[in-house]
Design an enzyme around this catalytic site. Structure first.
Site, PDB file in Angstrom:
ATOM      1  N   SER A  83      16.629 131.439 134.751  1.00 48.09           N
ATOM      2  CA  SER A  83      16.421 131.393 133.312  1.00 48.09           C
ATOM      3  C   SER A  83      15.011 131.740 132.876  1.00 48.09           C
ATOM      4  O   SER A  83      14.760 131.884 131.696  1.00 48.09           O
ATOM      5  CB  SER A  83      16.790 130.008 132.787  1.00 48.09           C
ATOM      6  OG  SER A  83      15.953 129.037 133.355  1.00 48.09           O
ATOM      7  N   THR A 199      14.351 129.075 129.273  1.00 41.78           N
ATOM      8  CA  THR A 199      13.062 128.813 128.621  1.00 41.78           C
ATOM      9  C   THR A 199      12.387 127.530 129.047  1.00 41.78           C
ATOM     10  O   THR A 199      12.980 126.453 128.978  1.00 41.78           O
ATOM     11  CB  THR A 199      13.169 128.722 127.080  1.00 41.78           C
ATOM     12  OG1 THR A 199      13.678 129.955 126.602  1.00 41.78           O
ATOM     13  CG2 THR A 199      11.804 128.485 126.434  1.00 41.78           C
ATOM     14  N   THR A 217      10.186 132.779 129.054  1.00 43.44           N
ATOM     15  CA  THR A 217      11.641 132.857 129.215  1.00 43.44           C
ATOM     16  C   THR A 217      12.079 134.265 129.586  1.00 43.44           C
ATOM     17  O   THR A 217      11.364 135.231 129.328  1.00 43.44           O
ATOM     18  CB  THR A 217      12.325 132.466 127.886  1.00 43.44           C
ATOM     19  OG1 THR A 217      13.732 132.390 128.075  1.00 43.44           O
ATOM     20  CG2 THR A 217      12.042 133.463 126.776  1.00 43.44           C
ATOM     21  N   ARG A 227      16.319 142.961 122.350  1.00 42.10           N
ATOM     22  CA  ARG A 227      16.403 141.709 121.583  1.00 42.10           C
ATOM     23  C   ARG A 227      15.211 140.792 121.941  1.00 42.10           C
ATOM     24  O   ARG A 227      14.877 140.617 123.103  1.00 42.10           O
ATOM     25  CB  ARG A 227      17.720 140.997 121.895  1.00 42.10           C
ATOM     26  CG  ARG A 227      17.900 139.661 121.190  1.00 42.10           C
ATOM     27  CD  ARG A 227      17.465 138.490 122.047  1.00 42.10           C
ATOM     28  NE  ARG A 227      17.755 137.206 121.422  1.00 42.10           N
ATOM     29  CZ  ARG A 227      17.327 136.038 121.872  1.00 42.10           C
ATOM     30  NH1 ARG A 227      16.614 135.974 122.957  1.00 42.10           N
ATOM     31  NH2 ARG A 227      17.621 134.929 121.248  1.00 42.10           N
ATOM     32  N   THR A 250      13.681 125.359 122.444  1.00 43.38           N
ATOM     33  CA  THR A 250      14.577 126.000 123.399  1.00 43.38           C
ATOM     34  C   THR A 250      15.949 126.115 122.738  1.00 43.38           C
ATOM     35  O   THR A 250      16.247 125.393 121.782  1.00 43.38           O
ATOM     36  CB  THR A 250      14.656 125.176 124.706  1.00 43.38           C
ATOM     37  OG1 THR A 250      15.514 125.850 125.636  1.00 43.38           O
ATOM     38  CG2 THR A 250      15.185 123.776 124.476  1.00 43.38           C
ATOM     39  N   GLY A 251      16.758 127.031 123.238  1.00 44.16           N
ATOM     40  CA  GLY A 251      18.080 127.213 122.646  1.00 44.16           C
ATOM     41  C   GLY A 251      18.199 128.571 121.977  1.00 44.16           C
ATOM     42  O   GLY A 251      17.459 129.502 122.304  1.00 44.16           O
TER      43      GLY A 251
HETATM   44  C1  SD4 Z   1      15.726 132.685 123.338  1.00 38.45           C
HETATM   45  N1  SD4 Z   1      15.013 130.424 122.997  1.00 38.45           N
HETATM   46  O1  SD4 Z   1      15.462 133.741 123.904  1.00 38.45           O
HETATM   47  C2  SD4 Z   1      15.293 131.403 124.004  1.00 38.45           C
HETATM   48  C3  SD4 Z   1      16.355 130.988 124.961  1.00 38.45           C
HETATM   49  C4  SD4 Z   1      16.345 129.556 125.304  1.00 38.45           C
HETATM   50  O2  SD4 Z   1      17.394 127.776 126.191  1.00 38.45           O
HETATM   51  O3  SD4 Z   1      15.489 128.790 125.032  1.00 38.45           O
HETATM   52  N2  SD4 Z   1      17.329 129.077 125.922  1.00 38.45           N
HETATM   53  O4  SD4 Z   1      16.346 132.626 122.279  1.00 38.45           O
END
Ligand code: SD4
Length: 339
Positions: A83, A199, A217, A227, A250-251
């Site tokens: 990740s 992330t 990340t 993207r 995160t997310g």
């Molecule tokens: C994103 N926020 O690229 C990051 C991905 C992430 O847990 O945090 N995933 O959108």
């Protein structure tokens, strides 16, 4: 008065009080000014190992900026962590492209997005901050700069990530899965379909009372080529204001960007919100604007204020964060959540 150690022990209960409208337990823990004891916090369970590396710097009275850069190197360099950094899952074209940003106690910041072939994007982001008049470099320009700065060009697509991508191509559905980090951390548990979260966001307060943050990340797995998520965007994936504190996220980055999430958390702390209250309010903005979307995605915020108080809040269950200070180097706290 509840000691911070006690608060740590009941960290996951704090959210229950938030939800029930009682005062979160973290709020009255300590209203004094920073006492000179460093602390580092970071997202997800891989934050424990990252914090341990950062702690080596903090405990020797090093600078928070050096601590966060060194700390996030750990997951960046780990091929078993699909990740972040090396071994990160690629975009839908099979290219591993990395996003990272860093911010120091003076409000200086640097960022790279869509950077390919470099294991430590956070260090390239730091070079952008320190060696250029700019804040952000992207894609081919970021790679060119990294190579000029002496970073080595490498293949970041590990056999395990390539295999997972080829498996994904069979259906090629982009469907961000909630909390996939928890499963990604262990390569033995790779089923080979959608892995869409990643992330590490890290915030540190050093012995001098200064704060810095880092976020790095490989972005959402199987994203469109080009993207960019929230993680390298100052104010979205990370924000530090040395007067107030810092926040990271995160997310699903699109929702964090739409709400300028980390900046919002810091500004809420400026208005007197505790870190956990501020994270909760930032999450609630997302939920109130898009309740149907919010049911299906994860977003988590993590915050640390200048007194060394911290908190987190997420849309979904399952978000965790690691905390390391002089009392305990390996705390993993379950974040409170809306659902
Ligand atoms: C994103 N926020 O690229 C990051 C991905 C992430 O847990 O945090 N995933 O959108």
């Amino acid at each position: 008065m509840i000691s911070r150690r006690k608060f740590l022990a009941v960290g996951s209960l704090a959210g229950a009080s938030v939800l029930s409208g009682n005062k979160p337990l973290g709020m009255n823990v300590d209203d004094s000014v920073f006492t000179g004891s460093p602390i580092v916090i970071s997202t997800w369970d891989f934050g424990i190992a990252a914090n341990a590396a950062a702690w080596q710097i903090l405990k020797n009275k090093g600078r928070a900026l050096d601590a966060v850069e060194t700390g996030v190197h750990v997951p960046e360099a780990d091929p078993n962590n699909q990740s972040v950094g090396y071994g990160g899952l690629p975009d839908r074209d099979g290219r591993v492209s990395l996003d990272a940003c860093i911010m120091d106690e003076f409000g200086n910041c640097g960022s790279v997005a869509g950077l390919e072939h470099i294991i430590h994007p956070i260090s390239v982001a730091r070079k952008v901050m320190e060696k250029t008049p700019h804040v952000m470099l992207v894609g081919a320009g970021a790679l060119q700069f990294a190579l000029e700065q002496g970073f080595k060009k490498e293949n970041l697509l590990t056999p395990a990530s390539e295999k997972a991508w080829k498996e994904w191509l069979k259906t090629a559905k982009y469907n961000p899965e909630i909390n996939v980090e928890n499963r990604l951390f262990s390569p033995a548990k790779l089923p080979g379909n959608q892995y869409n979260h990643d992330t590490i966001g890290m915030l540190a307060l050093d012995a001098a009372g200064n704060m810095s943050g880092a976020c790095t990340t490989s972005g959402m797995a199987y994203k469109m080529h080009g993207r960019v998520g929230d993680s390298p965007i100052i104010g979205a994936g990370l924000y530090v204001d040395n007067e107030i504190g810092g926040a990271t996220s995160t997310g699903v980055g699109e929702e964090v960007i739409r709400n300028v999430g980390s900046f919002l958390v810091v500004e809420l702390m400026r208005q007197g919100y505790s870190p956990d209250e501020a994270c909760k309010e930032a999450v609630m903005r997302i939920i109130r604007k898009k309740p149907e979307t919010a049911k299906k995605i994860q977003v988590g915020f993590l915050a640390l204020n200048k007194k060394g108080q911290f908190g987190g809040y997420a849309i979904q269950k399952g978000f965790s964060f690691a905390v390391c200070d002089q009392n305990d180097q390996k705390q993993l706290i379950k974040s409170p959540s809306y659902y």
